[in-house]
Design an enzyme around this catalytic site. Structure first.
Site, mmCIF file in Angstrom:
data_model
loop_
_atom_site.group_PDB
_atom_site.id
_atom_site.type_symbol
_atom_site.label_atom_id
_atom_site.label_comp_id
_atom_site.label_asym_id
_atom_site.label_seq_id
_atom_site.Cartn_x
_atom_site.Cartn_y
_atom_site.Cartn_z
ATOM 1 N N TYR A 158 4.498 -0.539 -4.560
ATOM 2 C CA TYR A 158 3.781 -1.875 -4.500
ATOM 3 C C TYR A 158 2.025 -1.693 -4.330
ATOM 4 O O TYR A 158 1.393 -1.988 -5.241
ATOM 5 C CB TYR A 158 4.169 -2.530 -3.422
ATOM 6 C CG TYR A 158 3.280 -4.051 -3.093
ATOM 7 C CD1 TYR A 158 3.602 -4.960 -3.971
ATOM 8 C CD2 TYR A 158 2.499 -3.988 -2.275
ATOM 9 C CE1 TYR A 158 2.872 -6.244 -3.738
ATOM 10 C CE2 TYR A 158 1.671 -5.300 -2.213
ATOM 11 C CZ TYR A 158 2.022 -6.108 -2.738
ATOM 12 O OH TYR A 158 1.171 -7.308 -2.508
ATOM 13 N N LYS A 207 -0.963 -2.586 -7.190
ATOM 14 C CA LYS A 207 -2.170 -3.403 -6.745
ATOM 15 C C LYS A 207 -3.275 -2.644 -6.965
ATOM 16 O O LYS A 207 -4.499 -3.111 -7.378
ATOM 17 C CB LYS A 207 -1.789 -3.978 -5.238
ATOM 18 C CG LYS A 207 -0.790 -4.755 -5.176
ATOM 19 C CD LYS A 207 -1.263 -6.151 -6.013
ATOM 20 C CE LYS A 207 0.028 -7.076 -6.070
ATOM 21 N NZ LYS A 207 0.019 -8.107 -6.710
#
Length: 263
Positions: free
Chosen positions: A153, A157
């Site tokens: 994750y 990002k």
């Protein structure tokens, strides 16, 4: 009152719904993209009745590799011009890289990186041709550092922020802007979906309304990055994160993302 059309992904909940409300309040038309047709239909009903704007819905599963192409095809079929592209949909998930399944992590890569990239590839040329348009990519303050227990994750990002920043520069003379919104932990369905509700990081998640307001305005202003939804102690910490030693920083992040019930 503005009639610009905003395409908002992940529109049926949390931060996405706040973006929908903000744009509708300004009189803007909407293309609402989400996975659940029933939720999209209800949202369309509510928004059109309250704000009297034009709303189109597109139900699509972002884990499908051709999701972006399907969205763009429907835009072309309806001759819909997108003035604002808000890539809000995101997928998280707690666990070590080795514990998480291949399917979980590949799906995360599709939702967080592939679909936003494809949508920009498809829609940005039209904006540039018109000489105006705004893109808001919902990234995260997590983009600044590695994130044990959410390794992929954080990495997705970081990709989205890096891409956004580079595009902001490449497009700076075109009338089109790309902004990366980098919020902290928010009180949305994201934490529940990712199994993060019992972590220290999400113990004091902020309301998504203020984050959406700051992000939307930053998009209109053509800003590069905007940090929103951070507590008073988080703001200086976030600004210093890239300069902090990685090993102790990762230890802190891992502790913040550990499940409290397991301790």
């Amino acid at each position: 009152m503005s009639k610009e059309t905003a395409l908002i992904t992940g529109a049926t909940g949390g931060l996405g719904m706040e973006f929908v409300k903000i744009h509708a309040q300004k009189g803007g038309n909407l293309v609402l993209v989400g996975r659940n047709p029933q939720k999209l239909a209800q949202l369309e009903h509510d928004i059109t009745n309250k704000y009297h704007v034009k709303v189109m819905t597109i139900a699509v599963d972002f884990t499908q590799f051709d999701a972006a192409e399907e969205i763009f095809k429907k835009l072309q079929e309806t001759n819909t011009q997108v003035d604002y592209l808000i890539n809000n949909a995101g997928l998280g998930g707690q666990g070590t890289f080795l514990d998480r399944t291949m399917e979980q992590d590949i799906n995360m890569a599709k939702v967080n990186m592939i679909v936003p990239t494809k949508l920009m590839k498809l829609i940005l040329p039209q904006m540039v041709k018109r000489g105006k348009g705004h893109v808001l990519n919902v990234s995260s303050s997590a983009a600044l550092i590695p994130g044990p227990l959410q390794a992929e994750y954080y990495a997705t990002k970081a990709y989205l922020t890096s891409l956004s920043d580079a595009l902001w520069y490449e497009l700076k003379d075109t009338g089109v802007t790309v902004t990366a919104l980098m919020p902290g932990a928010m009180d949305t369905g994201f934490a529940k979906a990712g199994g993060l509700t019992d972590t220290k990081m999400f113990a004091n998640g902020v309301s998504p309304q203020k984050v959406a307001e700051e992000g939307y305005q930053a998009m209109l202003d053509g800003k590069l990055n905007v940090f929103a939804g951070l507590t008073s102690w988080q703001r200086p910490f976030v600004s210093l994160m890239p300069m902090m030693p990685k090993k102790p920083t990762m230890k802190f992040v891992a502790d913040q993302q550990s499940n409290n019930k397991k301790k």
